[in-house]
Design a protein around this motif. Sequence first.
Motif, PDB file in Angstrom:
ATOM      1  N   ILE A  93     133.331  32.557  37.058  1.00 49.84           N
ATOM      2  CA  ILE A  93     133.160  33.779  36.271  1.00 49.84           C
ATOM      3  C   ILE A  93     134.135  33.700  35.110  1.00 49.84           C
ATOM      4  O   ILE A  93     135.332  33.451  35.312  1.00 49.84           O
ATOM      5  N   PHE A  94     133.621  33.904  33.890  1.00 48.99           N
ATOM      6  CA  PHE A  94     134.454  33.796  32.695  1.00 48.99           C
ATOM      7  C   PHE A  94     134.536  35.139  31.984  1.00 48.99           C
ATOM      8  O   PHE A  94     133.763  36.062  32.258  1.00 48.99           O
ATOM      9  N   GLN A  95     135.469  35.251  31.028  1.00 41.60           N
ATOM     10  CA  GLN A  95     135.601  36.507  30.287  1.00 41.60           C
ATOM     11  C   GLN A  95     134.403  36.754  29.383  1.00 41.60           C
ATOM     12  O   GLN A  95     134.029  37.896  29.142  1.00 41.60           O
ATOM     13  N   THR A  96     133.803  35.684  28.875  1.00 42.94           N
ATOM     14  CA  THR A  96     132.533  35.821  28.162  1.00 42.94           C
ATOM     15  C   THR A  96     131.441  35.601  29.196  1.00 42.94           C
ATOM     16  O   THR A  96     131.482  34.642  29.954  1.00 42.94           O
ATOM     17  N   PHE A  97     130.479  36.485  29.250  1.00 42.69           N
ATOM     18  CA  PHE A  97     129.561  36.541  30.377  1.00 42.69           C
ATOM     19  C   PHE A  97     128.664  35.305  30.465  1.00 42.69           C
ATOM     20  O   PHE A  97     128.206  34.933  31.535  1.00 42.69           O
ATOM     21  N   ASN A  98     128.398  34.662  29.316  1.00 44.35           N
ATOM     22  CA  ASN A  98     127.603  33.422  29.295  1.00 44.35           C
ATOM     23  C   ASN A  98     126.222  33.592  29.914  1.00 44.35           C
ATOM     24  O   ASN A  98     125.717  32.688  30.594  1.00 44.35           O
ATOM     25  N   LEU A  99     125.599  34.749  29.683  1.00 46.66           N
ATOM     26  CA  LEU A  99     124.232  34.954  30.154  1.00 46.66           C
ATOM     27  C   LEU A  99     123.252  34.371  29.142  1.00 46.66           C
ATOM     28  O   LEU A  99     123.518  34.361  27.942  1.00 46.66           O
ATOM     29  N   LEU A 100     122.143  33.871  29.640  1.00 46.89           N
ATOM     30  CA  LEU A 100     121.109  33.314  28.761  1.00 46.89           C
ATOM     31  C   LEU A 100     120.245  34.454  28.224  1.00 46.89           C
ATOM     32  O   LEU A 100     119.538  35.115  28.998  1.00 46.89           O
ATOM     33  N   PRO A 101     120.309  34.720  26.913  1.00 47.27           N
ATOM     34  CA  PRO A 101     119.720  35.950  26.372  1.00 47.27           C
ATOM     35  C   PRO A 101     118.204  36.044  26.468  1.00 47.27           C
ATOM     36  O   PRO A 101     117.657  37.144  26.498  1.00 47.27           O
ATOM     37  N   VAL A 102     117.494  34.918  26.511  1.00 44.48           N
ATOM     38  CA  VAL A 102     116.028  34.970  26.514  1.00 44.48           C
ATOM     39  C   VAL A 102     115.467  35.139  27.921  1.00 44.48           C
ATOM     40  O   VAL A 102     114.254  35.294  28.093  1.00 44.48           O
ATOM     41  N   TYR A 103     116.335  35.121  28.929  1.00 42.76           N
ATOM     42  CA  TYR A 103     115.881  35.242  30.316  1.00 42.76           C
ATOM     43  C   TYR A 103     116.275  36.598  30.903  1.00 42.76           C
ATOM     44  O   TYR A 103     117.215  37.249  30.453  1.00 42.76           O
ATOM     45  N   THR A 104     115.573  37.007  31.948  1.00 43.99           N
ATOM     46  CA  THR A 104     115.877  38.271  32.615  1.00 43.99           C
ATOM     47  C   THR A 104     117.131  38.120  33.474  1.00 43.99           C
ATOM     48  O   THR A 104     117.621  37.006  33.712  1.00 43.99           O
ATOM     49  N   ASN A 108     118.590  34.716  35.203  1.00 38.34           N
ATOM     50  CA  ASN A 108     119.966  34.268  35.004  1.00 38.34           C
ATOM     51  C   ASN A 108     120.658  33.987  36.333  1.00 38.34           C
ATOM     52  O   ASN A 108     121.395  33.005  36.464  1.00 38.34           O
ATOM     53  N   VAL A 109     120.420  34.840  37.314  1.00 38.72           N
ATOM     54  CA  VAL A 109     121.039  34.643  38.623  1.00 38.72           C
ATOM     55  C   VAL A 109     120.375  33.488  39.363  1.00 38.72           C
ATOM     56  O   VAL A 109     121.043  32.666  40.002  1.00 38.72           O
ATOM     57  N   GLU A 110     119.058  33.387  39.256  1.00 44.07           N
ATOM     58  CA  GLU A 110     118.320  32.325  39.936  1.00 44.07           C
ATOM     59  C   GLU A 110     118.706  30.938  39.418  1.00 44.07           C
ATOM     60  O   GLU A 110     118.635  29.947  40.159  1.00 44.07           O
ATOM     61  N   PHE A 111     119.119  30.878  38.163  1.00 45.86           N
ATOM     62  CA  PHE A 111     119.433  29.582  37.534  1.00 45.86           C
ATOM     63  C   PHE A 111     120.413  28.772  38.367  1.00 45.86           C
ATOM     64  O   PHE A 111     120.309  27.549  38.456  1.00 45.86           O
ATOM     65  N   ALA A 112     121.360  29.459  39.014  1.00 41.94           N
ATOM     66  CA  ALA A 112     122.369  28.761  39.820  1.00 41.94           C
ATOM     67  C   ALA A 112     121.767  28.078  41.048  1.00 41.94           C
ATOM     68  O   ALA A 112     122.405  27.211  41.643  1.00 41.94           O
ATOM     69  N   LEU A 113     120.548  28.453  41.417  1.00 43.30           N
ATOM     70  CA  LEU A 113     119.918  27.908  42.623  1.00 43.30           C
ATOM     71  C   LEU A 113     118.915  26.809  42.331  1.00 43.30           C
ATOM     72  O   LEU A 113     118.518  26.073  43.235  1.00 43.30           O
ATOM     73  N   LEU A 114     118.477  26.689  41.088  1.00 48.54           N
ATOM     74  CA  LEU A 114     117.366  25.793  40.781  1.00 48.54           C
ATOM     75  C   LEU A 114     117.689  24.331  41.058  1.00 48.54           C
ATOM     76  O   LEU A 114     116.818  23.559  41.463  1.00 48.54           O
ATOM     77  N   LEU A 115     118.944  23.939  40.847  1.00 52.70           N
ATOM     78  CA  LEU A 115     119.318  22.544  41.073  1.00 52.70           C
ATOM     79  C   LEU A 115     119.400  22.191  42.552  1.00 52.70           C
ATOM     80  O   LEU A 115     119.484  21.017  42.910  1.00 52.70           O
ATOM     81  N   GLN A 116     119.368  23.208  43.409  1.00 55.60           N
ATOM     82  CA  GLN A 116     119.501  22.951  44.840  1.00 55.60           C
ATOM     83  C   GLN A 116     118.159  22.785  45.550  1.00 55.60           C
ATOM     84  O   GLN A 116     118.112  22.591  46.758  1.00 55.60           O
ATOM     85  N   LYS A 117     117.062  22.882  44.795  1.00 52.59           N
ATOM     86  CA  LYS A 117     115.716  22.670  45.338  1.00 52.59           C
ATOM     87  C   LYS A 117     115.426  23.584  46.527  1.00 52.59           C
ATOM     88  O   LYS A 117     114.854  23.165  47.546  1.00 52.59           O
TER      89      LYS A 117
END
Length: 235
Positions: A93-104, A108-117
């Motif tokens: 978790i960073f001070q700048t939220f680093n959310l992807l603006p074009v995604y819901t 954004n939360v799901e992105f962390a799981l995609l690499l885990q298949k």
Amino acid sequence: MENSFIIQIDHLTKRFPVGKGYFTALKDISLSFGRGEFAGLVGPSGSGKTTMLNIMGSLDSPSQGTARVMGQSVSELSHKDSARLRNRHIGFIFQTFNLLPVYTVFDNVEFALLLQKIPSARRKKMVMDALEWVGLTDKAHSRPNMLSGGESQRVAIARAIVKKPEILLADEPTANLDAENSHHILRTMQKLNEQLKTTFLFATHDEKVMQYLKRKISLRDGRVEKDEVAETINL
């Protein structure tokens, strides 16, 4: 886990090249952290907090000494192994939220799981559980530009915690928030620490954050000045 510690730092020194010489950011530091700690590296800007957090997150490695995370020496990991360690065991978790603006928010939360298949149905449940932990299930289909600063940081927490990592590293997570939102975020982290037994490690000079820490490691000029059990205030 070796000696039951989830992170072990032993005589760590970190230097960065500057011109024809070097700048020593961390100087002979030895620390260890157990599972479920809620601790912080505190001190003024330039004291070495973020450098230490980056090494514990396997984003960097020591110049001398060792840093072992989940039993693995950071210096000995390949880029692929470092990425695997972060993907499976560490949230950021960073001070700048680093959310992807074009995604819901959900995306954004799901992105962390995609690499885990992980199968789609299970991913959906994990994302909605994470959003429920931070009180944002009603924002799942919103985009980041529709959120307040406090909501954006809660999404960042959900993204970091969705895979239930053993370690969560937070670098000045309240820097862009007002006092009310800061306390809300910190209470959320405190609750997740208690429920999930995730080890939370902060880098901060924010007095509001320090009120919640159970352990404070004070850094100054790259050295540990104090390592003390903190008197926490539950606001």
